[in-house]
Design a protein around this motif. Sequence first.
Motif, PDB file in Angstrom:
ATOM      1  N   UNK A   1       6.892   9.489 -24.515  1.00 27.01           N
ATOM      2  CA  UNK A   1       6.044   8.323 -24.589  1.00 27.01           C
ATOM      3  C   UNK A   1       6.658   7.292 -25.516  1.00 27.01           C
ATOM      4  N   UNK A   2       6.219   6.116 -25.376  1.00 26.35           N
ATOM      5  CA  UNK A   2       6.742   4.916 -26.015  1.00 26.35           C
ATOM      6  C   UNK A   2       8.064   4.544 -25.343  1.00 26.35           C
ATOM      7  N   UNK A   3       8.593   3.421 -25.673  1.00 29.45           N
ATOM      8  CA  UNK A   3       9.763   2.930 -24.950  1.00 29.45           C
ATOM      9  C   UNK A   3      10.994   3.802 -25.151  1.00 29.45           C
ATOM     10  N   UNK A   4      11.023   4.594 -26.185  1.00 28.63           N
ATOM     11  CA  UNK A   4      12.206   5.393 -26.475  1.00 28.63           C
ATOM     12  C   UNK A   4      11.950   6.899 -26.417  1.00 28.63           C
ATOM     13  N   UNK A   5      10.814   7.320 -25.884  1.00 29.55           N
ATOM     14  CA  UNK A   5      10.529   8.748 -25.781  1.00 29.55           C
ATOM     15  C   UNK A   5      10.292   9.413 -27.127  1.00 29.55           C
ATOM     16  N   UNK A   7       7.658  10.307 -28.634  1.00 31.80           N
ATOM     17  CA  UNK A   7       6.622  11.349 -28.661  1.00 31.80           C
ATOM     18  C   UNK A   7       6.524  12.026 -27.301  1.00 31.80           C
ATOM     19  N   UNK A   8       6.133  13.279 -27.333  1.00 30.95           N
ATOM     20  CA  UNK A   8       6.019  14.066 -26.106  1.00 30.95           C
ATOM     21  C   UNK A   8       4.687  13.907 -25.400  1.00 30.95           C
ATOM     22  N   UNK A   9       3.679  13.398 -26.095  1.00 25.80           N
ATOM     23  CA  UNK A   9       2.362  13.294 -25.465  1.00 25.80           C
ATOM     24  C   UNK A   9       1.676  11.994 -25.866  1.00 25.80           C
ATOM     25  N   UNK A  10       0.783  11.571 -25.004  1.00 25.23           N
ATOM     26  CA  UNK A  10       0.002  10.377 -25.297  1.00 25.23           C
ATOM     27  C   UNK A  10      -0.894  10.603 -26.512  1.00 25.23           C
ATOM     28  N   UNK A  11      -1.387  11.808 -26.680  1.00 30.41           N
ATOM     29  CA  UNK A  11      -2.217  12.100 -27.855  1.00 30.41           C
ATOM     30  C   UNK A  11      -1.426  11.879 -29.148  1.00 30.41           C
ATOM     31  N   UNK A  12      -0.166  12.289 -29.165  1.00 28.97           N
ATOM     32  CA  UNK A  12       0.657  12.071 -30.361  1.00 28.97           C
ATOM     33  C   UNK A  12       0.811  10.577 -30.651  1.00 28.97           C
ATOM     34  N   UNK A  13       0.957   9.777 -29.607  1.00 32.54           N
ATOM     35  CA  UNK A  13       1.076   8.332 -29.779  1.00 32.54           C
ATOM     36  C   UNK A  13      -0.208   7.764 -30.376  1.00 32.54           C
ATOM     37  N   UNK A  14      -1.344   8.171 -29.829  1.00 31.63           N
ATOM     38  CA  UNK A  14      -2.631   7.690 -30.341  1.00 31.63           C
ATOM     39  C   UNK A  14      -2.791   8.082 -31.808  1.00 31.63           C
ATOM     40  N   UNK A  15      -2.506   9.330 -32.130  1.00 33.82           N
ATOM     41  CA  UNK A  15      -2.653   9.784 -33.521  1.00 33.82           C
ATOM     42  C   UNK A  15      -1.705   9.023 -34.452  1.00 33.82           C
ATOM     43  N   UNK A  16      -0.503   8.717 -33.975  1.00 35.13           N
ATOM     44  CA  UNK A  16       0.432   7.932 -34.776  1.00 35.13           C
ATOM     45  C   UNK A  16      -0.167   6.559 -35.091  1.00 35.13           C
ATOM     46  N   UNK A  82       1.649   5.691 -16.920  1.00 36.70           N
ATOM     47  CA  UNK A  82       2.249   6.745 -17.727  1.00 36.70           C
ATOM     48  C   UNK A  82       3.460   7.322 -17.026  1.00 36.70           C
ATOM     49  N   UNK A  83       3.884   8.445 -17.458  1.00 37.39           N
ATOM     50  CA  UNK A  83       5.045   9.100 -16.862  1.00 37.39           C
ATOM     51  C   UNK A  83       4.789   9.361 -15.387  1.00 37.39           C
ATOM     52  N   UNK A  84       5.713   8.967 -14.588  1.00 37.40           N
ATOM     53  CA  UNK A  84       5.629   9.216 -13.169  1.00 37.40           C
ATOM     54  C   UNK A  84       4.797   8.208 -12.395  1.00 37.40           C
TER      55      UNK A  84
END
Length: 85
Positions: A1-5, A7-16, A82-84
């Motif tokens: 996730x994010x433009x450079x990968x 994070x592995x999950x959307x939840x990690x992005x939200x928590x960040x 999202x992915x895919x």
Amino acid sequence: WLHNGAYDSLEEVVRHHLDAEAGLRAYDGSHLPEALQRTVQNAPVTVDAILETLDPALQEPVRLSGREVEEIVAFLEGLGGGRGD
């Protein structure tokens, strides 16, 4: 996730984004491919310099329950892109 990968999950992005400083200070990139792990810029002096430019709206952590985070993730996933997608 994010433009450079980053994070592995959307939840990690939200928590960040809920606590950008803690997310940045804790980020080590260990889940990245080895070639990319070497590019992670997480020296304390670098992190401090990045945090000096943090938008004031992101400086205070946002406290949400686990359920609230789940609801945000579900909403974002429902938007697509999202992915895919």
